[in-house]
Design an enzyme around this catalytic site. Sequence first.
Site, PDB file in Angstrom:
ATOM      1  N   GLY A 217      -4.870  41.972  63.670  1.00  9.95           N
ATOM      2  CA  GLY A 217      -4.119  42.064  64.918  1.00  9.95           C
ATOM      3  C   GLY A 217      -4.459  43.296  65.733  1.00  9.95           C
ATOM      4  O   GLY A 217      -5.161  44.209  65.296  1.00  9.95           O
ATOM      5  N   HIS A 218      -3.922  43.321  66.956  1.00  9.65           N
ATOM      6  CA  HIS A 218      -4.247  44.370  67.926  1.00  9.65           C
ATOM      7  C   HIS A 218      -3.839  45.759  67.452  1.00  9.65           C
ATOM      8  O   HIS A 218      -2.823  45.948  66.786  1.00  9.65           O
ATOM      9  CB  HIS A 218      -3.558  44.073  69.264  1.00  9.65           C
ATOM     10  CG  HIS A 218      -2.063  44.219  69.224  1.00  9.65           C
ATOM     11  ND1 HIS A 218      -1.425  45.405  69.507  1.00  9.65           N
ATOM     12  CD2 HIS A 218      -1.082  43.339  68.936  1.00  9.65           C
ATOM     13  CE1 HIS A 218      -0.125  45.248  69.405  1.00  9.65           C
ATOM     14  NE2 HIS A 218       0.124  44.005  69.053  1.00  9.65           N
ATOM     15  N   ASP A 219      -4.692  46.733  67.778  1.00  7.09           N
ATOM     16  CA  ASP A 219      -4.430  48.155  67.524  1.00  7.09           C
ATOM     17  C   ASP A 219      -4.329  48.507  66.042  1.00  7.09           C
ATOM     18  O   ASP A 219      -3.881  49.606  65.697  1.00  7.09           O
ATOM     19  CB  ASP A 219      -3.152  48.611  68.246  1.00  7.09           C
ATOM     20  CG  ASP A 219      -3.292  48.564  69.749  1.00  7.09           C
ATOM     21  OD1 ASP A 219      -3.962  49.441  70.318  1.00  7.09           O
ATOM     22  OD2 ASP A 219      -2.743  47.625  70.375  1.00  7.09           O
TER      23      ASP A 219
END
Length: 309
Positions: A217-219
């Site tokens: 997932g993001h970041d």
Amino acid sequence: MKFQKRHALQEIASIINCKYIGDADFPVYGMNEIHVVVPGDIVFVDHPKYYDKALQSAATIILINKEVVCPEGKALLLSDDPFRDFNILTRHFKPFQFSNVSISSTAVIGEGTVIQPNTFIGNHVVIGNNCLIHSNVAIYDHTVIGNNVIIHAGTVLGADAFYYKKRPEGYDQLVSGGRVVIEDNVGIGALCTIDKGVTGDTSIGEGTKIDNQVHVGHDTVIGKKCLIASQTGIAGCVIIEDEVTMWGQVGTTSGITIGTKAVIMGQTGVTKSVEGGKSYFGTPIEESREKLKQLANIKKIPEILNKIK
């Protein structure tokens, strides 16, 4: 996300057509989510629960939906919808760039790197030396890949963050303006999906090996020399420290940390942060020895009930 040059507070306010509190020439250098902000960044907040956290963060410009006392040394952007206006700023400073070729002319590809057919490489992508990119891989704009990286068929690097605000008419997506950064000697299996950061980087550390059908997932930040087995789903904003092993079908919640050299056994639900150097199993997650003892004791319940009868 850093801007290409310094901007003034008044200039930023004019882009989103809002009022501001602070010096009109107050310096603005970028915009970021709260967990990665530094001085000079804009952060947005639209819920009273998080006002104090945003105002006291490292960010020096707060995009907020209520007029509050401005902390010393900071500035405010007053908006009736900070989520919307954060998106406007992302689109302004990092607009989507159309591409009608398989490999963008702005991509930089190192010596000895092999790109197999039907792979898409977007604008401003950087790929190091001696990499092998198999067929049907999609590498979105601004992705950075180090040296000696292998990426197997069907993998996607840089899709949007799964980040939405619920509104009466439906879900409003937070626009992603971040990157994916892959360090040297990383191996990524087939059909993996690694989302870019909302404003920062999703990164995978040197020497880490990822099996097929893994989602990141993001970041999320994955450390060095990790092993991540197939069908694992890692949520956004997770920190996985060095030399962590995650076996098949592990799932995590967002915003947690998995410590150095932790081992997460198959089908575990990582519902909280865990220390390094230990083995874990089960949902909710516990140290594997303790969890296996509990399961063994559960099996004894019928025998115990029969004795009571």
